[in-house]
Motif scaffolding. Structure first.
Motif, PDB file in Angstrom:
ATOM      1  N   GLY A 163       0.928  -1.726  -0.134  1.00 42.57           N
ATOM      2  CA  GLY A 163       0.004  -0.192   0.049  1.00 42.57           C
ATOM      3  C   GLY A 163       0.564   1.649   0.347  1.00 42.57           C
ATOM      4  N   ARG A 164       2.048   0.970   0.355  1.00 37.37           N
ATOM      5  CA  ARG A 164       3.077   2.486   0.623  1.00 37.37           C
ATOM      6  C   ARG A 164       3.452   2.771  -0.346  1.00 37.37           C
ATOM      7  NH1 ARG A 164       4.552   4.292   5.977  1.00 37.37           N
ATOM      8  NH2 ARG A 164       3.021   3.547   7.676  1.00 37.37           N
ATOM      9  N   LEU A 165       4.226   1.593  -0.889  1.00 32.07           N
ATOM     10  CA  LEU A 165       4.682   1.380  -2.080  1.00 32.07           C
ATOM     11  C   LEU A 165       3.524   2.029  -3.442  1.00 32.07           C
ATOM     12  CD1 LEU A 165       7.119   0.919  -3.609  1.00 32.07           C
ATOM     13  CD2 LEU A 165       6.251  -1.269  -3.870  1.00 32.07           C
ATOM     14  N   GLU A 166       2.280   1.631  -3.359  1.00 27.69           N
ATOM     15  CA  GLU A 166       1.506   2.039  -4.257  1.00 27.69           C
ATOM     16  C   GLU A 166       1.252   3.940  -4.435  1.00 27.69           C
ATOM     17  OE1 GLU A 166      -2.051  -0.226  -3.910  1.00 27.69           O
ATOM     18  OE2 GLU A 166      -1.155  -2.045  -4.965  1.00 27.69           O
ATOM     19  N   PHE A 167       1.376   3.813  -3.540  1.00 30.39           N
ATOM     20  CA  PHE A 167       0.868   6.029  -2.540  1.00 30.39           C
ATOM     21  C   PHE A 167       2.671   6.684  -3.620  1.00 30.39           C
ATOM     22  CE2 PHE A 167       2.351   9.220  -0.400  1.00 30.39           C
ATOM     23  CZ  PHE A 167       1.026  10.171  -1.072  1.00 30.39           C
ATOM     24  N   GLN A 168       3.101   5.574  -3.177  1.00 31.25           N
ATOM     25  CA  GLN A 168       4.442   6.374  -3.640  1.00 31.25           C
ATOM     26  C   GLN A 168       4.730   6.801  -5.064  1.00 31.25           C
ATOM     27  OE1 GLN A 168       6.826   7.907  -1.773  1.00 31.25           O
ATOM     28  NE2 GLN A 168       6.096   7.617   0.155  1.00 31.25           N
ATOM     29  N   ALA A 169       4.781   5.783  -5.711  1.00 35.71           N
ATOM     30  CA  ALA A 169       4.571   5.085  -7.234  1.00 35.71           C
ATOM     31  C   ALA A 169       3.478   6.199  -7.486  1.00 35.71           C
ATOM     32  CB  ALA A 169       4.127   4.299  -7.953  1.00 35.71           C
ATOM     33  N   ALA A 170       2.368   6.534  -7.117  1.00 32.54           N
ATOM     34  CA  ALA A 170       0.763   8.032  -7.297  1.00 32.54           C
ATOM     35  C   ALA A 170       1.584   9.054  -6.997  1.00 32.54           C
ATOM     36  CB  ALA A 170      -0.329   7.138  -6.898  1.00 32.54           C
ATOM     37  N   TYR A 171       2.383   8.881  -6.498  1.00 32.15           N
ATOM     38  CA  TYR A 171       2.580  10.390  -5.406  1.00 32.15           C
ATOM     39  C   TYR A 171       3.968  10.686  -7.130  1.00 32.15           C
ATOM     40  CZ  TYR A 171       4.394  14.520  -2.611  1.00 32.15           C
ATOM     41  OH  TYR A 171       4.516  15.427  -2.468  1.00 32.15           O
ATOM     42  N   HIS A 172       4.729  10.423  -7.139  1.00 29.77           N
ATOM     43  CA  HIS A 172       5.799  10.170  -7.636  1.00 29.77           C
ATOM     44  C   HIS A 172       5.188  10.912  -9.240  1.00 29.77           C
ATOM     45  CE1 HIS A 172       8.865   9.895  -4.363  1.00 29.77           C
ATOM     46  NE2 HIS A 172       8.213   9.594  -4.309  1.00 29.77           N
ATOM     47  N   GLN A 173       4.123   9.689  -9.719  1.00 27.77           N
ATOM     48  CA  GLN A 173       3.659  10.458 -10.921  1.00 27.77           C
ATOM     49  C   GLN A 173       3.139  10.784 -11.123  1.00 27.77           C
ATOM     50  OE1 GLN A 173       4.653   7.893 -13.239  1.00 27.77           O
ATOM     51  NE2 GLN A 173       3.897   8.770 -14.284  1.00 27.77           N
ATOM     52  N   LEU A 174       2.093  11.995 -10.520  1.00 29.30           N
ATOM     53  CA  LEU A 174       1.565  13.235 -10.425  1.00 29.30           C
ATOM     54  C   LEU A 174       2.671  14.291 -10.274  1.00 29.30           C
ATOM     55  CD1 LEU A 174       1.278  15.109  -7.691  1.00 29.30           C
ATOM     56  CD2 LEU A 174      -0.130  13.254  -6.911  1.00 29.30           C
ATOM     57  N   LEU A 175       3.681  13.937  -9.109  1.00 32.39           N
ATOM     58  CA  LEU A 175       5.343  14.843  -9.171  1.00 32.39           C
ATOM     59  C   LEU A 175       5.465  14.892 -10.526  1.00 32.39           C
ATOM     60  CD1 LEU A 175       6.322  15.070  -5.915  1.00 32.39           C
ATOM     61  CD2 LEU A 175       4.777  16.707  -6.341  1.00 32.39           C
ATOM     62  N   ASN A 176       5.497  14.071 -11.475  1.00 31.74           N
ATOM     63  CA  ASN A 176       6.482  14.297 -12.797  1.00 31.74           C
ATOM     64  C   ASN A 176       5.809  15.149 -13.590  1.00 31.74           C
ATOM     65  OD1 ASN A 176       8.980  12.856 -11.321  1.00 31.74           O
ATOM     66  ND2 ASN A 176       8.357  11.340 -12.351  1.00 31.74           N
ATOM     67  N   ASP A 177       4.370  14.169 -13.391  1.00 32.15           N
ATOM     68  CA  ASP A 177       3.073  14.928 -14.815  1.00 32.15           C
ATOM     69  C   ASP A 177       2.968  16.259 -14.538  1.00 32.15           C
ATOM     70  OD1 ASP A 177       4.219  12.245 -15.801  1.00 32.15           O
ATOM     71  OD2 ASP A 177       1.931  11.196 -15.216  1.00 32.15           O
ATOM     72  N   LYS A 178       3.066  16.145 -13.309  1.00 31.74           N
ATOM     73  CA  LYS A 178       2.360  17.879 -12.862  1.00 31.74           C
ATOM     74  C   LYS A 178       0.879  18.108 -13.010  1.00 31.74           C
ATOM     75  CE  LYS A 178       6.618  20.572 -12.871  1.00 31.74           C
ATOM     76  NZ  LYS A 178       7.398  19.611 -12.490  1.00 31.74           N
ATOM     77  N   CYS A 179      -0.099  16.538 -12.810  1.00 30.88           N
ATOM     78  CA  CYS A 179      -1.225  16.127 -13.182  1.00 30.88           C
ATOM     79  C   CYS A 179      -1.707  15.377 -13.008  1.00 30.88           C
ATOM     80  CB  CYS A 179      -1.440  15.380 -14.650  1.00 30.88           C
ATOM     81  SG  CYS A 179      -2.685  15.033 -15.064  1.00 30.88           S
ATOM     82  N   MET A 180      -3.191  15.892 -11.424  1.00 34.91           N
ATOM     83  CA  MET A 180      -3.741  15.866 -10.216  1.00 34.91           C
ATOM     84  C   MET A 180      -4.483  14.505 -10.434  1.00 34.91           C
ATOM     85  SD  MET A 180      -2.468  17.761  -8.376  1.00 34.91           S
ATOM     86  CE  MET A 180      -3.479  16.424  -6.615  1.00 34.91           C
ATOM     87  N   ARG A 181      -3.461  12.991 -10.721  1.00 33.28           N
ATOM     88  CA  ARG A 181      -4.020  11.702 -11.053  1.00 33.28           C
ATOM     89  C   ARG A 181      -4.425  10.683  -9.990  1.00 33.28           C
ATOM     90  NH1 ARG A 181       0.343   8.928 -14.846  1.00 33.28           N
ATOM     91  NH2 ARG A 181      -1.157   8.692 -16.706  1.00 33.28           N
ATOM     92  N   LEU A 182      -3.675  11.656  -8.744  1.00 33.31           N
ATOM     93  CA  LEU A 182      -3.936  10.748  -7.399  1.00 33.31           C
ATOM     94  C   LEU A 182      -5.201  10.985  -6.890  1.00 33.31           C
ATOM     95  CD1 LEU A 182      -3.319   8.514  -5.260  1.00 33.31           C
ATOM     96  CD2 LEU A 182      -2.211  10.144  -4.667  1.00 33.31           C
ATOM     97  N   ILE A 183      -6.386   9.987  -6.417  1.00 33.86           N
ATOM     98  CA  ILE A 183      -7.666   9.789  -6.065  1.00 33.86           C
ATOM     99  C   ILE A 183      -7.409   9.298  -4.671  1.00 33.86           C
ATOM    100  CG2 ILE A 183     -10.117   9.703  -5.343  1.00 33.86           C
ATOM    101  CD1 ILE A 183      -9.864  10.219  -8.506  1.00 33.86           C
ATOM    102  N   ILE A 184      -8.403  10.353  -2.935  1.00 37.34           N
ATOM    103  CA  ILE A 184      -7.487   9.202  -2.507  1.00 37.34           C
ATOM    104  C   ILE A 184      -9.304   9.174  -1.466  1.00 37.34           C
ATOM    105  CG2 ILE A 184      -6.497   9.404   0.130  1.00 37.34           C
ATOM    106  CD1 ILE A 184      -3.912   9.833  -1.294  1.00 37.34           C
ATOM    107  N   VAL A 185      -9.325   8.041  -1.543  1.00 39.51           N
ATOM    108  CA  VAL A 185     -11.183   7.741  -0.551  1.00 39.51           C
ATOM    109  C   VAL A 185     -10.692   7.640   1.013  1.00 39.51           C
ATOM    110  CG1 VAL A 185     -12.934   6.809  -0.067  1.00 39.51           C
ATOM    111  CG2 VAL A 185     -12.430   7.411  -2.720  1.00 39.51           C
ATOM    112  N   ILE A 186     -10.680   8.358   2.428  1.00 36.46           N
ATOM    113  CA  ILE A 186     -10.868   7.990   3.371  1.00 36.46           C
ATOM    114  C   ILE A 186     -11.588   7.289   3.900  1.00 36.46           C
ATOM    115  CG2 ILE A 186     -10.266   8.563   5.395  1.00 36.46           C
ATOM    116  CD1 ILE A 186      -8.013   9.968   3.952  1.00 36.46           C
ATOM    117  N   LYS A 187     -11.007   6.138   4.085  1.00 37.48           N
ATOM    118  CA  LYS A 187     -12.458   4.826   4.967  1.00 37.48           C
ATOM    119  C   LYS A 187     -12.425   4.523   6.392  1.00 37.48           C
ATOM    120  CE  LYS A 187     -14.266   0.110   4.464  1.00 37.48           C
ATOM    121  NZ  LYS A 187     -13.027  -1.182   4.927  1.00 37.48           N
TER     122      LYS A 187
END
Length: 100
Positions: free
Chosen positions: A28-52
């Motif tokens: 899970g932590r790895l998935e967040f890190q991958a998505a976070y770094h991708q959005l920083l590289n792309d400068k595009c809001m591609r990450l949606i977080i849902v709080i359960k």
């Protein structure tokens, strides 16, 4: 790890369901890190977080996750407008990023 990076890179959005269980998971932590770094590289809001459930304690969250949650909108499961807000966060046919 390579599959996670490829999946995030090829997705228009990455949806993470944030819970204490998610934070306890190495993957899970790895998935967040991958998505976070991708959005920083792309400068595009591609990450949606849902709080359960309740917001996980700060001490369980990485600094990047705390920063992301402080600066960006997230969805809360159980919110009466959850589905409308999720639909709004998903890409439109025109897209909002250069790569879409």
């Amino acid at each position: 790890p390579e599959q996670i990076n490829r999946s995030v890179a090829s997705s228009k959005r990455t949806v993470l369901i944030l819970s204490e269980h998610f934070l306890d998971s190495f993957w899970g932590r790895l998935e967040f890190q991958a998505a976070y770094h991708q959005l920083l590289n792309d400068k595009c809001m591609r990450l949606i977080i849902v709080i359960k459930g309740e917001m996980p304690p700060d001490k369980k969250m990485d600094i990047e996750l705390k920063r992301y949650l402080a600066l960006n909108t997230y969805l809360k499961w159980g919110d009466p407008y959850f589905w409308d807000r999720l639909r709004h966060a998903l890409p439109s046919k025109k897209g909002v990023c250069n790569s879409e």
